[in-house]
Design an enzyme around this catalytic site. Structure first.
Site, PDB file in Angstrom:
ATOM      1  N   HIS A   1      30.604  38.871  40.458  1.00  0.00           N
ATOM      2  CA  HIS A   1      31.823  39.068  41.246  1.00  0.00           C
ATOM      3  C   HIS A   1      31.748  38.271  42.532  1.00  0.00           C
ATOM      4  O   HIS A   1      30.665  38.166  43.131  1.00  0.00           O
ATOM      5  CB  HIS A   1      31.975  40.555  41.605  1.00  0.00           C
ATOM      6  CG  HIS A   1      33.030  40.815  42.650  1.00  0.00           C
ATOM      7  ND1 HIS A   1      34.361  40.984  42.333  1.00  0.00           N
ATOM      8  CD2 HIS A   1      32.948  40.898  44.006  1.00  0.00           C
ATOM      9  CE1 HIS A   1      35.046  41.162  43.465  1.00  0.00           C
ATOM     10  NE2 HIS A   1      34.227  41.119  44.489  1.00  0.00           N
TER      11      HIS A   1
ATOM     12  N   LYS B   1      26.676  41.352  38.160  1.00  0.00           N
ATOM     13  CA  LYS B   1      27.147  42.509  37.416  1.00  0.00           C
ATOM     14  C   LYS B   1      26.100  42.940  36.381  1.00  0.00           C
ATOM     15  O   LYS B   1      25.110  42.224  36.140  1.00  0.00           O
ATOM     16  CB  LYS B   1      28.484  42.161  36.756  1.00  0.00           C
ATOM     17  CG  LYS B   1      29.627  41.916  37.758  1.00  0.00           C
ATOM     18  CD  LYS B   1      30.899  41.521  37.003  1.00  0.00           C
ATOM     19  CE  LYS B   1      32.072  41.279  37.928  1.00  0.00           C
ATOM     20  NZ  LYS B   1      33.298  40.927  37.142  1.00  0.00           N
TER      21      LYS B   1
ATOM     22  N   ASN C   1      31.752  38.823  32.601  1.00  0.00           N
ATOM     23  CA  ASN C   1      31.752  37.518  33.282  1.00  0.00           C
ATOM     24  C   ASN C   1      30.698  37.396  34.384  1.00  0.00           C
ATOM     25  O   ASN C   1      30.801  36.560  35.280  1.00  0.00           O
ATOM     26  CB  ASN C   1      33.166  37.145  33.749  1.00  0.00           C
ATOM     27  CG  ASN C   1      33.709  38.079  34.808  1.00  0.00           C
ATOM     28  OD1 ASN C   1      33.022  39.007  35.230  1.00  0.00           O
ATOM     29  ND2 ASN C   1      34.932  37.837  35.237  1.00  0.00           N
TER      30      ASN C   1
HETATM   31  P1  DAT Z   1      37.809  38.132  39.530  1.00  0.00           P
HETATM   32  O1  DAT Z   1      36.579  38.920  39.165  1.00  0.00           O
HETATM   33  O2  DAT Z   1      37.705  36.699  39.070  1.00  0.00           O
HETATM   34  O3  DAT Z   1      38.177  38.259  40.990  1.00  0.00           O
HETATM   35  P2  DAT Z   1      39.992  39.983  38.989  1.00  0.00           P
HETATM   36  O4  DAT Z   1      39.796  40.474  40.379  1.00  0.00           O
HETATM   37  O5  DAT Z   1      41.378  39.610  38.573  1.00  0.00           O
HETATM   38  O6  DAT Z   1      39.035  38.734  38.683  1.00  0.00           O
HETATM   39  O7  DAT Z   1      39.483  41.088  37.957  1.00  0.00           O
HETATM   40  C1  DAT Z   1      38.294  41.786  38.214  1.00  0.00           C
HETATM   41  C2  DAT Z   1      37.499  41.866  36.946  1.00  0.00           C
HETATM   42  O8  DAT Z   1      38.242  42.603  35.970  1.00  0.00           O
HETATM   43  C3  DAT Z   1      37.193  40.532  36.281  1.00  0.00           C
HETATM   44  O9  DAT Z   1      36.060  39.907  36.836  1.00  0.00           O
HETATM   45  C4  DAT Z   1      36.976  40.925  34.862  1.00  0.00           C
HETATM   46  C5  DAT Z   1      37.966  42.065  34.673  1.00  0.00           C
HETATM   47  N1  DAT Z   1      39.200  41.551  34.094  1.00  0.00           N
HETATM   48  C6  DAT Z   1      40.152  40.830  34.711  1.00  0.00           C
HETATM   49  N2  DAT Z   1      41.147  40.506  33.878  1.00  0.00           N
HETATM   50  C7  DAT Z   1      40.808  41.039  32.685  1.00  0.00           C
HETATM   51  C8  DAT Z   1      41.419  41.064  31.402  1.00  0.00           C
HETATM   52  N3  DAT Z   1      42.594  40.460  31.170  1.00  0.00           N
HETATM   53  N4  DAT Z   1      40.761  41.712  30.405  1.00  0.00           N
HETATM   54  C9  DAT Z   1      39.581  42.323  30.618  1.00  0.00           C
HETATM   55  N5  DAT Z   1      38.960  42.353  31.810  1.00  0.00           N
HETATM   56  C10 DAT Z   1      39.571  41.717  32.822  1.00  0.00           C
HETATM   57 MG    MG Z   2      38.821  39.911  42.056  1.00  0.00          MG
END
Ligand code: DAT
Ligand code: MG
Length: 149
Positions: free
Chosen positions: A115, A9, A112
């Protein structure tokens, strides 16, 4: 063989962690089958994160992912999806296991670093969304027999 979509990212690129993140996936034993350095359009970001569009953090997520270049990649291997998710660590760096990328380099859920697709179905869907078929490379790796039984 299972494929998964991985993206370094904008924060990972800006912080000079492209090589580190790629190196960890390579060392794990995953095989790189596609990569491109690119700026993400609003349209692609919206399609990629379609299932999150009603979340409160969605506007900030789209702003962030389109704000600076990313490295989009396709990786292949037995259980590639799970292996990448484990190497990345939990979504929130504060909950990611020590030794994982998000733990070792991250502080905040909205920054973070990388992805990884969350299921084999989404792996296939996301690889197809981000790559044209001709952008994926099918190749034999000399070490495969030493990584997969
Ligand atoms: P991942 O990237 O671990 O698959 P996800 O698909 O639930 O997680 O969410 C996509 C992205 O969105 C994640 O990498 C960071 C952001 N995100 C998720 N939950 C969040 C939150 N509670 N606050 C801010 N950003 C968030
Ligand atoms: Mg995801």
């Amino acid at each position: 063989m299972e494929q998964t979509f991985v993206m370094v990212k904008p924060d990972g690129v800006q912080r000079g962690l492209v090589g580190e993140i790629v190196a960890r996936l390579e060392r794990r034993g995953l095989k790189l089958v596609g990569a491109k350095f690119m700026q993400v359009s609003q349209e692609l970001a919206a399609e990629h994160y379609a299932e999150l569009k009603d979340k409160p953090f969605y506007p900030g997520l789209i702003d962030y992912i389109t704000s600076a270049p990313v490295l989009a990649m396709a990786w292949e291997g037995k259980n590639a999806v799970g292996a990448v998710r484990q190497t990345l660590g939990a979504t929130k760096p504060s909950e990611a296991a020590p030794g994982s990328i998000r733990h070792d380099y991250g502080m905040d859920v909205g920054r973070n670093l990388a992805h990884g697709s969350d299921s084999p179905e989404n792996g296939a869907r996301e690889v197809a969304l981000w790559f044209q078929p001709e952008e994926l490379v099918s190749w034999e790796r000399a070490t495969d027999a030493w990584i997969f039984e």
